[in-house]
Design a protein around this motif. Sequence first.
Motif, PDB file in Angstrom:
ATOM      1  N   ASP A 336      -8.002 -51.758  20.358  1.00  0.00           N
ATOM      2  CA  ASP A 336      -8.401 -50.487  20.982  1.00  0.00           C
ATOM      3  C   ASP A 336      -7.970 -50.359  22.448  1.00  0.00           C
ATOM      4  OD1 ASP A 336      -9.726 -49.897  18.557  1.00  0.00           O
ATOM      5  OD2 ASP A 336     -11.565 -50.856  19.273  1.00  0.00           O
ATOM      6  N   VAL A 337      -6.939 -51.088  22.842  1.00  0.00           N
ATOM      7  CA  VAL A 337      -6.404 -50.911  24.203  1.00  0.00           C
ATOM      8  C   VAL A 337      -5.504 -49.670  24.220  1.00  0.00           C
ATOM      9  CG1 VAL A 337      -5.082 -51.948  26.082  1.00  0.00           C
ATOM     10  CG2 VAL A 337      -6.543 -53.381  24.635  1.00  0.00           C
ATOM     11  N   TYR A 338      -4.613 -49.615  23.245  1.00  0.00           N
ATOM     12  CA  TYR A 338      -3.752 -48.437  23.081  1.00  0.00           C
ATOM     13  C   TYR A 338      -3.900 -47.916  21.662  1.00  0.00           C
ATOM     14  CZ  TYR A 338      -1.452 -49.876  27.358  1.00  0.00           C
ATOM     15  OH  TYR A 338      -1.199 -50.214  28.649  1.00  0.00           O
ATOM     16  N   LYS A 339      -3.868 -46.605  21.533  1.00  0.00           N
ATOM     17  CA  LYS A 339      -3.859 -46.036  20.187  1.00  0.00           C
ATOM     18  C   LYS A 339      -2.428 -46.029  19.680  1.00  0.00           C
ATOM     19  CE  LYS A 339      -5.415 -42.374  17.246  1.00  0.00           C
ATOM     20  NZ  LYS A 339      -5.968 -41.046  17.079  1.00  0.00           N
TER      21      LYS A 339
ATOM     22  N   TYR B 102     -10.432 -45.278  25.454  1.00  0.00           N
ATOM     23  CA  TYR B 102     -10.217 -45.696  24.069  1.00  0.00           C
ATOM     24  C   TYR B 102     -10.909 -47.034  23.802  1.00  0.00           C
ATOM     25  CZ  TYR B 102      -7.651 -46.170  19.660  1.00  0.00           C
ATOM     26  OH  TYR B 102      -7.320 -46.284  18.329  1.00  0.00           O
ATOM     27  N   TYR B 103     -10.811 -47.918  24.757  1.00  0.00           N
ATOM     28  CA  TYR B 103     -11.420 -49.244  24.586  1.00  0.00           C
ATOM     29  C   TYR B 103     -12.953 -49.172  24.627  1.00  0.00           C
ATOM     30  CZ  TYR B 103     -11.819 -54.335  24.930  1.00  0.00           C
ATOM     31  OH  TYR B 103     -12.113 -55.654  24.681  1.00  0.00           O
ATOM     32  N   PHE B 140      -3.876 -51.756  35.011  1.00  0.00           N
ATOM     33  CA  PHE B 140      -4.948 -51.212  34.170  1.00  0.00           C
ATOM     34  C   PHE B 140      -4.495 -51.075  32.722  1.00  0.00           C
ATOM     35  CE2 PHE B 140      -6.369 -50.415  38.344  1.00  0.00           C
ATOM     36  CZ  PHE B 140      -7.754 -50.464  38.270  1.00  0.00           C
ATOM     37  N   PRO B 141      -5.017 -51.926  31.854  1.00  0.00           N
ATOM     38  CA  PRO B 141      -4.682 -51.792  30.435  1.00  0.00           C
ATOM     39  C   PRO B 141      -5.143 -50.415  29.938  1.00  0.00           C
ATOM     40  CG  PRO B 141      -5.934 -53.807  30.858  1.00  0.00           C
ATOM     41  CD  PRO B 141      -5.987 -52.994  32.105  1.00  0.00           C
ATOM     42  N   GLY B 142      -4.402 -49.861  29.022  1.00  0.00           N
ATOM     43  CA  GLY B 142      -4.810 -48.570  28.459  1.00  0.00           C
ATOM     44  C   GLY B 142      -3.928 -47.431  28.919  1.00  0.00           C
ATOM     45  N   ILE B 143      -3.212 -47.642  30.028  1.00  0.00           N
ATOM     46  CA  ILE B 143      -2.318 -46.594  30.517  1.00  0.00           C
ATOM     47  C   ILE B 143      -0.885 -47.115  30.446  1.00  0.00           C
ATOM     48  CG2 ILE B 143      -2.593 -47.247  32.978  1.00  0.00           C
ATOM     49  CD1 ILE B 143      -2.575 -44.190  33.552  1.00  0.00           C
ATOM     50  N   LYS B 144       0.036 -46.253  30.015  1.00  0.00           N
ATOM     51  CA  LYS B 144       1.447 -46.636  29.988  1.00  0.00           C
ATOM     52  C   LYS B 144       2.117 -46.121  31.251  1.00  0.00           C
ATOM     53  CE  LYS B 144       1.663 -46.725  24.952  1.00  0.00           C
ATOM     54  NZ  LYS B 144       2.355 -46.228  23.725  1.00  0.00           N
ATOM     55  N   ASP B 165      -0.280 -41.008  22.135  1.00  0.00           N
ATOM     56  CA  ASP B 165      -1.720 -40.771  22.024  1.00  0.00           C
ATOM     57  C   ASP B 165      -2.516 -41.401  23.155  1.00  0.00           C
ATOM     58  OD1 ASP B 165      -1.746 -39.162  19.780  1.00  0.00           O
ATOM     59  OD2 ASP B 165      -1.712 -40.864  18.396  1.00  0.00           O
ATOM     60  N   ASN B 166      -1.841 -41.909  24.166  1.00  0.00           N
ATOM     61  CA  ASN B 166      -2.509 -42.604  25.276  1.00  0.00           C
ATOM     62  C   ASN B 166      -2.149 -41.935  26.599  1.00  0.00           C
ATOM     63  OD1 ASN B 166      -3.434 -45.154  23.738  1.00  0.00           O
ATOM     64  ND2 ASN B 166      -1.285 -44.891  23.156  1.00  0.00           N
ATOM     65  N   THR B 242       4.942 -50.382  31.693  1.00  0.00           N
ATOM     66  CA  THR B 242       3.958 -50.749  30.686  1.00  0.00           C
ATOM     67  C   THR B 242       4.230 -49.898  29.448  1.00  0.00           C
ATOM     68  OG1 THR B 242       2.337 -50.964  32.456  1.00  0.00           O
ATOM     69  CG2 THR B 242       1.509 -51.069  30.198  1.00  0.00           C
TER      70      THR B 242
END
Lengths: 340, 327
Positions: A336-339, B102-103, B140-144, B165-166, B242
Motif C-alpha cells: 500500500d505504498v503505491y497503488k 494510500y498507506y 517520502f514514500p508514496g509520491i513519485k 493512481d498516485n 522515484t
Amino acid sequence: MTKPSLQASIPSALADVATAKVTLPNDELLKMYRSMFLIRRVEESLLELAESGKIGGAMHTAIGHEGSAIGAAWALNKTDYLTCTYRGHHHSLARGMDPKRAIAEVLGKATGFAKGKGGSMHFVDPSLGLMGANGIVGAQVPHATGMALAARIRGEDRVAITFFGDGALYQGLMHETFNMAQKWKLPVIFYCENNRYSEMTPISRTSSVSEIYNFVKAYGMVSVQINGNDVEVVYATVKEAAARARAGEGPTFIEGLTYRLSGHMAGDLETYRTSEEIEMQKQYEPLAVLQQRLIERGVSEDQLEKIRAEVEAEVEAAVEFAQDSPWPPIAEAYTDVYKV
Amino acid sequence: MRKTTYIQAINEAMRDEMRRDERVFLMGEDIGHYGGLFRVTRNLMEEFGEKRVIDTPISEQGFIGMATGAAMVGLRPIIELMYMDFFLVAADQIFNQAAKMYYMTGGVVNVPLVLRGQHGGGKRYGSQHSQSVESTFAQFPGIKVVTPATPYDAKGLLVAAIRDDNPVLFLEHKMLYFTRGDVPDADVDYVVPIGKADIKREGTDLTLATFSYTLLQALEAAEELKAEYGFDIEVVDLRSITPLDMETVLASVAKTGRLLAVHESQSNCGIGAEIVARIYEEAPYLLKAPARRLGMAPVSIPVSKVLEEEILPWKKNIKAAVLEMLR
C-alpha cells in the motif's frame, strides 16, 4: 485563571440565525440513543485498553462530543463525504462503522479497517462516506472542501461535511479554505466542535476572537452557533445547511458548543481543569440530555436499559474480537505504498 | 514527428488528457484567464471552461489540500505552481497527506494527483525562486518524482503522470521551457513510463547519470570532452527520481566502470548521494575508480550572475569533475 463554563456560553437563542430545532419521533431518538451509547462504551473500553498498555501512540476519545456525530450522521446520507480530526471515532461509529473493525484497528490488528496501519487517528471507510480522520490539525478541512468541489465538477448531488475542533481555527489553511469554499459556493459544511480547549489550553488564552463562529463572517459565510450537545438541534442545523449546500447556496459554518469529558488523549494529566468543572458539565453532556428527553417523552427506563444491555454485549464482543484478532502479516508493512 | 517546445509538449499532454478523461482538471495561480505565468496552460480555459481550469487565490496549502480531497474521491487534478519553491508552503498537504494517504488507509483511499512545478537556477531569480528540492520529495514514500529534460519525455511522462493512481511531482526546469525537440504528431497517443531511464548518449569511458536541465549541460560537456580530450562519456537520463531506475545505471557502469551523478539540487543528502551509495551496496565490483556525485554547493542560490554560475553544477563544473575522475 477563570475556567470556561459551558453553561454560561450556550446561548438560549442564536444571535444571527434562530436555532433550528426539530422534534424527532421516539423511534428515531431511540436509534440515536443506541448509537450514542455505543460510541460512549467503545470510547470507555478503549480508554481501559489504553490504561492496560494495549494501545500505543496517541488516542483521542470523544466522550461528551457524541451529539455532533449523531446529529450530523442522521441529517446526511452515507453518500455524503465526511472528514474529521484525530478525535474521530465517534463520527465513524455514528455512520455505522462496525465497532469490531474500529477497536481492532486501534489495537493495530489485521482485522482493523486499515489492517492496523492507520490506527486511532486515521479512521476511514469510503463505503460509509468516511473519507478520513486526520492527524494534523485542520488538514482534513480542505480535503472535504475538495470533495465538495469534485461533486460540483461531476454534477453529483452530494455534500461534504468536515469536523474540526476550536483549535483548528488558528491554522492558516482553514482560512484559505473558507475563502475558496465561499467564493465558489461549494456544497460543504464546516462543523466546529468547540469543546473550549485547544488540546490542553483554553482558547480564551490564545484567541483574539472570543466567538469562533464570527471568524468566517468576513468571508460572507452563513455561520451559526448552536448547542452541539443536543442531537435534535445538531440534526436540524446540519439538515438545513445540507439543503442550502444542495441548492447551490454555498457552505455553512456551524459552531457546535460541547465539552470533552475525557482527557485530550489517553493519559492526559488534565491539570488545566478542575474535577468540579467536569462534574458540572455532566448535566449538559449529550447522552444525559438525550436520556432525559426520552424519559420526558414517555420512554421507559426499562426500554433504555434493554438498549444499554444490548450495546454492552456488542461492545464487549467487539473488544474480545479485537483482542483475539491476529497481528497483520509482516509483509503488510511493505504494501500500500503505491497503488499499482 | 515534428518539433515543439517543451512548453508546447506539456500543454498538449494536459489538453489531450483533458479531452480523453473528464476527471482531469487543473488548479493553480494565474493558469486560466492569463494562461499561466509561463503560458504552459494557454488556451485550456477557453477549451475546457472555468469548471475544469480553476484560477485559485494565492493559497497553496488550501488548494493543494482541496485537490488532494478531490483526488481522494476519484478526480485527477493537476496543480501548477509557478515556482517549485512554493510547494514548501504546502508541505503538510503534500508530504503528510497526499503521499501517505494510500498507506495510512490500508490501501482504500488513493490520491491520483499531479503537482507540476517550474524549478531551477540560471535566470537570476535568487534563493526563493530557483531551488531544486526533488530529493526532499524523494524522501517520502508514496509520491513519485518525474524530471523530464526533453519535449518528447515531457509529454510522454506527463501523460503517464496524469494516468497514474498516485501523487506525482512533475518538474519543469525554467531553462528547458523554450528548448525544442522531436515530439510525435499531435494525434499519436504515447506514454513514457515513469521509472525508466534513457541513455541519451552512448560512451565507454564514464557514466554520467543526471536528469532535468543538467542533462543538456552534461550532453554539451560530453561533446566538448570528446573534442578536447577524446573521452567518450555515456549520458544516462534518469527521467524519474522515484522510482529510480538503478538497473539502467548499473548496466551502463558495467560498460564504463566509472560513475558521476549530477544534479542541480543540493549535493548533501541528494539523489547523487543515493545513487553512489547504491552502486557501492549493489555492485561495487563494477567500479574502476571511486564513484562521485556533483550537486549544488551547500548554499542558497544567489542572484548575481557570476555567483550563480559558480555554484550551479553546470557544464564547467561537470567537465572539471569528469576530468578529475579520468585524468
